[in-house]
Design a protein around this motif. Structure first.
Motif, PDB file in Angstrom:
ATOM      1  N   VAL A  44       0.833  -1.211   0.000  1.00 63.18           N
ATOM      2  CA  VAL A  44       0.000   0.000   0.000  1.00 63.18           C
ATOM      3  C   VAL A  44       0.867   1.261   0.000  1.00 63.18           C
ATOM      4  CG1 VAL A  44      -1.732   1.312   1.292  1.00 63.18           C
ATOM      5  CG2 VAL A  44      -1.998  -1.159   1.016  1.00 63.18           C
ATOM      6  N   VAL A  45       1.964   1.262   0.754  1.00 59.87           N
ATOM      7  CA  VAL A  45       2.867   2.425   0.780  1.00 59.87           C
ATOM      8  C   VAL A  45       3.371   2.740  -0.629  1.00 59.87           C
ATOM      9  CG1 VAL A  45       5.177   3.162   1.548  1.00 59.87           C
ATOM     10  CG2 VAL A  45       3.532   2.307   3.201  1.00 59.87           C
ATOM     11  N   SER A  46       3.507   1.737  -1.467  1.00 56.21           N
ATOM     12  CA  SER A  46       3.983   1.985  -2.829  1.00 56.21           C
ATOM     13  C   SER A  46       3.008   2.840  -3.632  1.00 56.21           C
ATOM     14  CB  SER A  46       4.268   0.658  -3.552  1.00 56.21           C
ATOM     15  OG  SER A  46       3.063  -0.006  -3.899  1.00 56.21           O
ATOM     16  N   TRP A  47       1.735   2.928  -3.208  1.00 52.98           N
ATOM     17  CA  TRP A  47       0.749   3.761  -3.908  1.00 52.98           C
ATOM     18  C   TRP A  47       0.731   5.192  -3.398  1.00 52.98           C
ATOM     19  CZ3 TRP A  47      -3.992   0.542  -2.113  1.00 52.98           C
ATOM     20  CH2 TRP A  47      -3.893  -0.763  -2.578  1.00 52.98           C
ATOM     21  N   LEU A  48       1.188   5.407  -2.173  1.00 56.04           N
ATOM     22  CA  LEU A  48       0.997   6.710  -1.526  1.00 56.04           C
ATOM     23  C   LEU A  48       1.611   7.898  -2.265  1.00 56.04           C
ATOM     24  CD1 LEU A  48       1.164   5.793   2.262  1.00 56.04           C
ATOM     25  CD2 LEU A  48      -0.853   6.309   0.875  1.00 56.04           C
ATOM     26  N   PRO A  49       2.684   7.726  -3.044  1.00 54.14           N
ATOM     27  CA  PRO A  49       3.159   8.889  -3.799  1.00 54.14           C
ATOM     28  C   PRO A  49       2.101   9.452  -4.760  1.00 54.14           C
ATOM     29  CG  PRO A  49       4.868   7.228  -3.730  1.00 54.14           C
ATOM     30  CD  PRO A  49       3.611   6.605  -3.147  1.00 54.14           C
ATOM     31  N   ASN A  50       1.098   8.647  -5.107  1.00 59.21           N
ATOM     32  CA  ASN A  50       0.021   9.111  -5.987  1.00 59.21           C
ATOM     33  C   ASN A  50      -1.067   9.873  -5.243  1.00 59.21           C
ATOM     34  OD1 ASN A  50       1.227   7.821  -8.210  1.00 59.21           O
ATOM     35  ND2 ASN A  50       0.288   5.882  -7.622  1.00 59.21           N
ATOM     36  N   SER A 121      -9.160   7.427   3.215  1.00 57.48           N
ATOM     37  CA  SER A 121      -9.939   6.178   3.124  1.00 57.48           C
ATOM     38  C   SER A 121     -10.446   5.960   1.702  1.00 57.48           C
ATOM     39  CB  SER A 121     -11.128   6.217   4.080  1.00 57.48           C
ATOM     40  OG  SER A 121     -10.708   6.289   5.411  1.00 57.48           O
ATOM     41  N   ASP A 122     -10.970   7.029   1.082  1.00 60.44           N
ATOM     42  CA  ASP A 122     -11.465   6.922  -0.295  1.00 60.44           C
ATOM     43  C   ASP A 122     -10.354   6.498  -1.244  1.00 60.44           C
ATOM     44  OD1 ASP A 122     -13.973   7.767   0.550  1.00 60.44           O
ATOM     45  OD2 ASP A 122     -13.727   9.823  -0.178  1.00 60.44           O
ATOM     46  N   PHE A 123      -9.166   7.110  -1.075  1.00 64.73           N
ATOM     47  CA  PHE A 123      -8.031   6.784  -1.933  1.00 64.73           C
ATOM     48  C   PHE A 123      -7.641   5.312  -1.780  1.00 64.73           C
ATOM     49  CE2 PHE A 123      -3.445   6.175  -2.313  1.00 64.73           C
ATOM     50  CZ  PHE A 123      -3.251   6.535  -3.635  1.00 64.73           C
ATOM     51  N   VAL A 124      -7.527   4.848  -0.540  1.00 59.17           N
ATOM     52  CA  VAL A 124      -7.123   3.451  -0.301  1.00 59.17           C
ATOM     53  C   VAL A 124      -8.169   2.497  -0.867  1.00 59.17           C
ATOM     54  CG1 VAL A 124      -6.694   1.703   1.484  1.00 59.17           C
ATOM     55  CG2 VAL A 124      -5.663   3.978   1.686  1.00 59.17           C
ATOM     56  N   GLU A 125      -9.444   2.775  -0.615  1.00 63.32           N
ATOM     57  CA  GLU A 125     -10.497   1.895  -1.119  1.00 63.32           C
ATOM     58  C   GLU A 125     -10.508   1.864  -2.651  1.00 63.32           C
ATOM     59  OE1 GLU A 125     -15.332   1.218  -1.011  1.00 63.32           O
ATOM     60  OE2 GLU A 125     -14.466   2.807   0.227  1.00 63.32           O
ATOM     61  N   ARG A 126     -10.424   3.023  -3.274  1.00 63.70           N
ATOM     62  CA  ARG A 126     -10.409   3.113  -4.735  1.00 63.70           C
ATOM     63  C   ARG A 126      -9.198   2.364  -5.312  1.00 63.70           C
ATOM     64  NH1 ARG A 126     -11.151   8.218  -4.452  1.00 63.70           N
ATOM     65  NH2 ARG A 126      -8.990   8.805  -4.828  1.00 63.70           N
ATOM     66  N   SER A 127      -8.040   2.526  -4.674  1.00 64.37           N
ATOM     67  CA  SER A 127      -6.825   1.849  -5.133  1.00 64.37           C
ATOM     68  C   SER A 127      -6.946   0.337  -5.000  1.00 64.37           C
ATOM     69  CB  SER A 127      -5.612   2.356  -4.345  1.00 64.37           C
ATOM     70  OG  SER A 127      -5.419   3.731  -4.568  1.00 64.37           O
ATOM     71  N   LEU A 128      -7.535  -0.124  -3.914  1.00 66.81           N
ATOM     72  CA  LEU A 128      -7.737  -1.564  -3.729  1.00 66.81           C
ATOM     73  C   LEU A 128      -8.669  -2.119  -4.796  1.00 66.81           C
ATOM     74  CD1 LEU A 128      -8.107  -1.844   0.137  1.00 66.81           C
ATOM     75  CD2 LEU A 128      -6.330  -2.923  -1.264  1.00 66.81           C
ATOM     76  N   ARG A 129      -9.756  -1.412  -5.057  1.00 68.83           N
ATOM     77  CA  ARG A 129     -10.727  -1.894  -6.051  1.00 68.83           C
ATOM     78  C   ARG A 129     -10.111  -1.968  -7.449  1.00 68.83           C
ATOM     79  NH1 ARG A 129     -15.589  -2.645  -3.811  1.00 68.83           N
ATOM     80  NH2 ARG A 129     -16.092  -1.497  -1.913  1.00 68.83           N
ATOM     81  N   ALA A 130      -9.120  -1.133  -7.728  1.00 67.27           N
ATOM     82  CA  ALA A 130      -8.467  -1.115  -9.043  1.00 67.27           C
ATOM     83  C   ALA A 130      -7.257  -2.047  -9.114  1.00 67.27           C
ATOM     84  CB  ALA A 130      -8.028   0.311  -9.378  1.00 67.27           C
ATOM     85  N   ALA A 131      -6.805  -2.550  -7.980  1.00 66.26           N
ATOM     86  CA  ALA A 131      -5.584  -3.372  -7.946  1.00 66.26           C
ATOM     87  C   ALA A 131      -5.844  -4.782  -8.473  1.00 66.26           C
ATOM     88  CB  ALA A 131      -5.024  -3.433  -6.532  1.00 66.26           C
ATOM     89  N   GLU A 132      -4.864  -5.295  -9.168  1.00 65.32           N
ATOM     90  CA  GLU A 132      -4.957  -6.637  -9.719  1.00 65.32           C
ATOM     91  C   GLU A 132      -4.940  -7.679  -8.600  1.00 65.32           C
ATOM     92  OE1 GLU A 132      -2.252  -9.510 -12.525  1.00 65.32           O
ATOM     93  OE2 GLU A 132      -2.265  -7.353 -12.940  1.00 65.32           O
ATOM     94  N   GLY A 133      -5.834  -8.655  -8.703  1.00 64.80           N
ATOM     95  CA  GLY A 133      -5.862  -9.771  -7.764  1.00 64.80           C
ATOM     96  C   GLY A 133      -6.587  -9.490  -6.459  1.00 64.80           C
ATOM     97  N   VAL A 134      -7.164  -8.312  -6.314  1.00 68.13           N
ATOM     98  CA  VAL A 134      -7.882  -7.961  -5.079  1.00 68.13           C
ATOM     99  C   VAL A 134      -9.363  -8.262  -5.266  1.00 68.13           C
ATOM    100  CG1 VAL A 134      -8.576  -6.067  -3.559  1.00 68.13           C
ATOM    101  CG2 VAL A 134      -6.228  -6.196  -4.404  1.00 68.13           C
TER     102      VAL A 134
END
Length: 143
Positions: A44-50, A121-134
């Motif tokens: 998840v930390v790898s997404w935070l720069p976005n 929270s919105d960012f993390v949830e949106r990123s999870l929904r778009a992530a491969e294999g989740v």
């Protein structure tokens, strides 16, 4: 919950659970600790720069319940917590967005912090929904 003089030690704004294989931590034979979540936290930390406008710890901090990353915005610091969801599925993970550091005591700072926690929270949830294999993303908003 009352907003009077009694404040919780940690305010949890949201809990997000999801399933993804391959996030289990490497075995640590020298340790008896059952702490999990390091691989999940680093992922998840790898997404935070976005995530615009936030600073964050590059390395997760070990806690007795999992791992944490401090996320800062302006004068505020929020917490992202990571752990295994300890359900029947070993590939089920939990991310908590909380306010465990310098929470505001005034209503306007609490409102500002809730807004930033909601945005995170919105960012993390949106990123999870778009992530491969989740799969099976579920968000529970509390604050």
């Amino acid at each position: 919950m009352s907003t009077s003089a009694s404040y919780p030690i940690a305010m949890i704004f949201s809990t997000i659970t999801f399933s993804k294989a391959g996030l289990d931590d490497p075995p640590q034979p020298e340790s008896d600790d059952a702490i999990t979540g390091l691989s999940c936290a680093k992922w998840v930390v790898s997404w935070l720069p976005n995530f615009e406008g936030f600073g964050f710890d590059k390395e997760p901090i070990a806690e007795d319940w999992g791992y944490a990353v401090r996320v800062s915005v302006g004068p505020d610091t929020l917490l992202l917590g990571f752990s295994n969801a300890f359900e029947d599925d070993p590939n089920r993970w939990r991310i908590v967005v909380g306010d465990n550091f310098n929470r505001g005591l005034f209503p306007w700072t609490q409102q500002r912090r809730r807004g930033e926690a909601s945005r995170l929270s919105d960012f993390v949830e949106r990123s999870l929904r778009a992530a491969e294999g989740v799969t099976n993303v579920q968000a529970d908003r509390k604050g």
